[in-house]
Write an enzyme that holds these catalytic residues in place. Structure first.
Site, PDB file in Angstrom:
ATOM      1  N   SER A  97       0.845  -1.193   0.000  1.00  0.00           N
ATOM      2  CA  SER A  97       0.000   0.000   0.000  1.00  0.00           C
ATOM      3  C   SER A  97       0.879   1.241   0.000  1.00  0.00           C
ATOM      4  O   SER A  97       1.608   1.497   0.966  1.00  0.00           O
ATOM      5  CB  SER A  97      -0.895   0.020   1.241  1.00  0.00           C
ATOM      6  N   HIS A 101      -1.446  -1.494  -4.132  1.00  0.00           N
ATOM      7  CA  HIS A 101      -2.700  -1.072  -3.485  1.00  0.00           C
ATOM      8  C   HIS A 101      -2.673   0.451  -3.296  1.00  0.00           C
ATOM      9  O   HIS A 101      -1.738   0.992  -2.705  1.00  0.00           O
ATOM     10  CB  HIS A 101      -2.784  -1.787  -2.135  1.00  0.00           C
ATOM     11  N   ASP A 135      -4.785   3.681  -1.877  1.00  0.00           N
ATOM     12  CA  ASP A 135      -5.866   4.068  -0.965  1.00  0.00           C
ATOM     13  C   ASP A 135      -6.346   5.471  -1.287  1.00  0.00           C
ATOM     14  O   ASP A 135      -5.623   6.446  -1.077  1.00  0.00           O
ATOM     15  CB  ASP A 135      -5.357   4.031   0.479  1.00  0.00           C
ATOM     16  N   MET A 185      -8.909   8.365  -0.295  1.00  0.00           N
ATOM     17  CA  MET A 185      -9.732   8.809   0.844  1.00  0.00           C
ATOM     18  C   MET A 185     -10.190  10.242   0.596  1.00  0.00           C
ATOM     19  O   MET A 185      -9.413  11.071   0.101  1.00  0.00           O
ATOM     20  CB  MET A 185      -8.909   8.782   2.133  1.00  0.00           C
ATOM     21  N   HIS A 231      -8.447   1.167  -3.750  1.00  0.00           N
ATOM     22  CA  HIS A 231      -9.351   1.006  -2.594  1.00  0.00           C
ATOM     23  C   HIS A 231     -10.048   2.343  -2.364  1.00  0.00           C
ATOM     24  O   HIS A 231      -9.427   3.312  -1.943  1.00  0.00           O
ATOM     25  CB  HIS A 231      -8.504   0.584  -1.381  1.00  0.00           C
ATOM     26  N   MET A 250     -12.161   4.643  -0.469  1.00  0.00           N
ATOM     27  CA  MET A 250     -12.763   5.015   0.820  1.00  0.00           C
ATOM     28  C   MET A 250     -13.360   6.402   0.639  1.00  0.00           C
ATOM     29  O   MET A 250     -12.906   7.398   1.207  1.00  0.00           O
ATOM     30  CB  MET A 250     -11.687   4.986   1.913  1.00  0.00           C
ATOM     31  N   MET A 273     -11.385  -5.543   6.266  1.00  0.00           N
ATOM     32  CA  MET A 273     -10.562  -4.521   6.923  1.00  0.00           C
ATOM     33  C   MET A 273     -10.189  -5.031   8.310  1.00  0.00           C
ATOM     34  O   MET A 273     -11.065  -5.365   9.118  1.00  0.00           O
ATOM     35  CB  MET A 273     -11.337  -3.206   7.052  1.00  0.00           C
ATOM     36  N   ASP A 289      -6.519  -6.073   5.083  1.00  0.00           N
ATOM     37  CA  ASP A 289      -5.901  -4.738   4.953  1.00  0.00           C
ATOM     38  C   ASP A 289      -5.894  -4.055   6.316  1.00  0.00           C
ATOM     39  O   ASP A 289      -6.956  -3.787   6.883  1.00  0.00           O
ATOM     40  CB  ASP A 289      -6.723  -3.922   3.949  1.00  0.00           C
TER      41      ASP A 289
HETATM   42  C1  DX5 Z   1      -6.229   1.961   5.754  1.00  0.00           C
HETATM   43  C2  DX5 Z   1      -5.827   1.588   4.367  1.00  0.00           C
HETATM   44  C3  DX5 Z   1      -4.701   0.656   4.301  1.00  0.00           C
HETATM   45  C4  DX5 Z   1      -3.409   1.168   4.858  1.00  0.00           C
HETATM   46  C5  DX5 Z   1      -2.768   0.032   5.570  1.00  0.00           C
HETATM   47  O1  DX5 Z   1      -7.428   2.651   5.739  1.00  0.00           O
HETATM   48  O2  DX5 Z   1      -6.912   0.983   3.670  1.00  0.00           O
HETATM   49  O3  DX5 Z   1      -4.502   0.140   2.989  1.00  0.00           O
HETATM   50  O4  DX5 Z   1      -2.519   1.657   3.893  1.00  0.00           O
HETATM   51  O5  DX5 Z   1      -1.664   0.509   6.204  1.00  0.00           O
HETATM   52  P1  DX5 Z   1      -0.815  -0.328   7.241  1.00  0.00           P
HETATM   53  O6  DX5 Z   1      -0.270  -1.500   6.513  1.00  0.00           O
HETATM   54  O7  DX5 Z   1       0.191   0.657   7.684  1.00  0.00           O
HETATM   55  O8  DX5 Z   1      -1.763  -0.737   8.351  1.00  0.00           O
HETATM   56 ZN    ZN Z   2      -6.477  -0.030   1.737  1.00  0.00          ZN
END
Ligand code: DX5
Ligand code: ZN
Length: 224
Positions: free
Chosen positions: A12, A37, A39, A41, A70, A72, A141, A179
């Site tokens: 990620s 991956h 993310d 947001m 991903h 969010m 999650m 994740d």
């Molecule tokens: C959290 C994200 C993850 C995040 C995980 O909301 O969806 O993908 O990057 O990070 P680590 O591996 O640091 O927990």
């Molecule tokens: Zn993620």
């Protein structure tokens, strides 16, 4: 659970050093990542803002690996086409807050992309029952979404096991990914519970070992 299969690692980039993102992604690719991956947001669906189209586009120029995005965000349907054009290979959308999840899943398929559904730690496995046959991936999650570097929530292990059984019965091709808080000690717990794909940010990009050695450790670590 198939302990004979190699662990699929999905680094990620949320935890990457963005001043040298190209090098970091290339290193992860050479070290055996099977996807990247990303993310996204929006500050509404989760209390944090991360990245969007420019980073997806830039990452697609750096690597040949599939880009797993991903989402969010509050209205994932509004952004899938733009992100697909920027290089996204697949989308993961959340069950939570989506009144028309089936429509979102169909939209991803219409634009020729793979689709996964994520569920938060407090969301039960049973909400996936009807949509599961339509999916390429389920994401459990293992932290509350929104931030990297949180602790893995062990309460999710039972749910991973339940979903593994649901997948075996209803859609054996569907991947089961986890994740959040995945590191050298939690990865084998999630694997034993049934996960086969492992998102990891902090434990790869912020490891004092460096990216390649951290990924090697994640690939082989056991927790008895
Ligand atoms: C959290 C994200 C993850 C995040 C995980 O909301 O969806 O993908 O990057 O990070 P680590 O591996 O640091 O927990
Ligand atoms: Zn993620």
């Amino acid at each position: 659970m198939n302990l004979a299969s190699p662990r699929q690692l999905a680094p990620s980039i949320l935890a990457a050093d963005f001043s040298c993102l190209g090098n970091q992604v290339s290193e992860a690719e050479k070290a055996g990542a099977t996807r990247i991956h990303i993310d996204v947001m929006d500050g509404h669906f989760v209390p944090n803002i991360s990245m969007g189209e420019p980073i997806i586009r830039a990452t697609s120029k750096i690597t040949q690996l599939p880009l797993e995005v991903h989402l969010m965000i509050t209205n994932p349907d509004f952004f899938m086409e733009e992100f697909a054009q920027a290089g996204a290979s697949s989308f993961i959308v959340h069950y939570e807050g989506n009144n028309n999840l089936h429509r979102t899943v169909q939209k991803a398929k219409q634009i020729g992309k793979k689709i996964g559904v994520a569920i938060n730690p407090a969301t039960p496995a049973c909400v996936l029952e009807e949509i599961l046959p339509e999916l390429d991936l389920v994401l459990v999650m293992t932290v509350n979404p929104g931030f990297g570097s949180q602790h893995f929530l062990q309460l999710t292990l039972k749910k991973i096991g339940l979903i593994e059984k649901m997948i075996a019965l209803n859609n054996p091709e569907c991947e089961l990914e986890v994740d959040g808080g995945i590191d050298a000690s939690t990865i084998s717990l999630a694997e034993k519970a049934g996960a086969t794909v492992f998102v990891a940010g902090t434990s790869i990009f912020k490891s004092p070992l460096g990216i390649a050695a951290a990924m090697k450790q994640l690939s082989s670590s056991q927790n008895f």
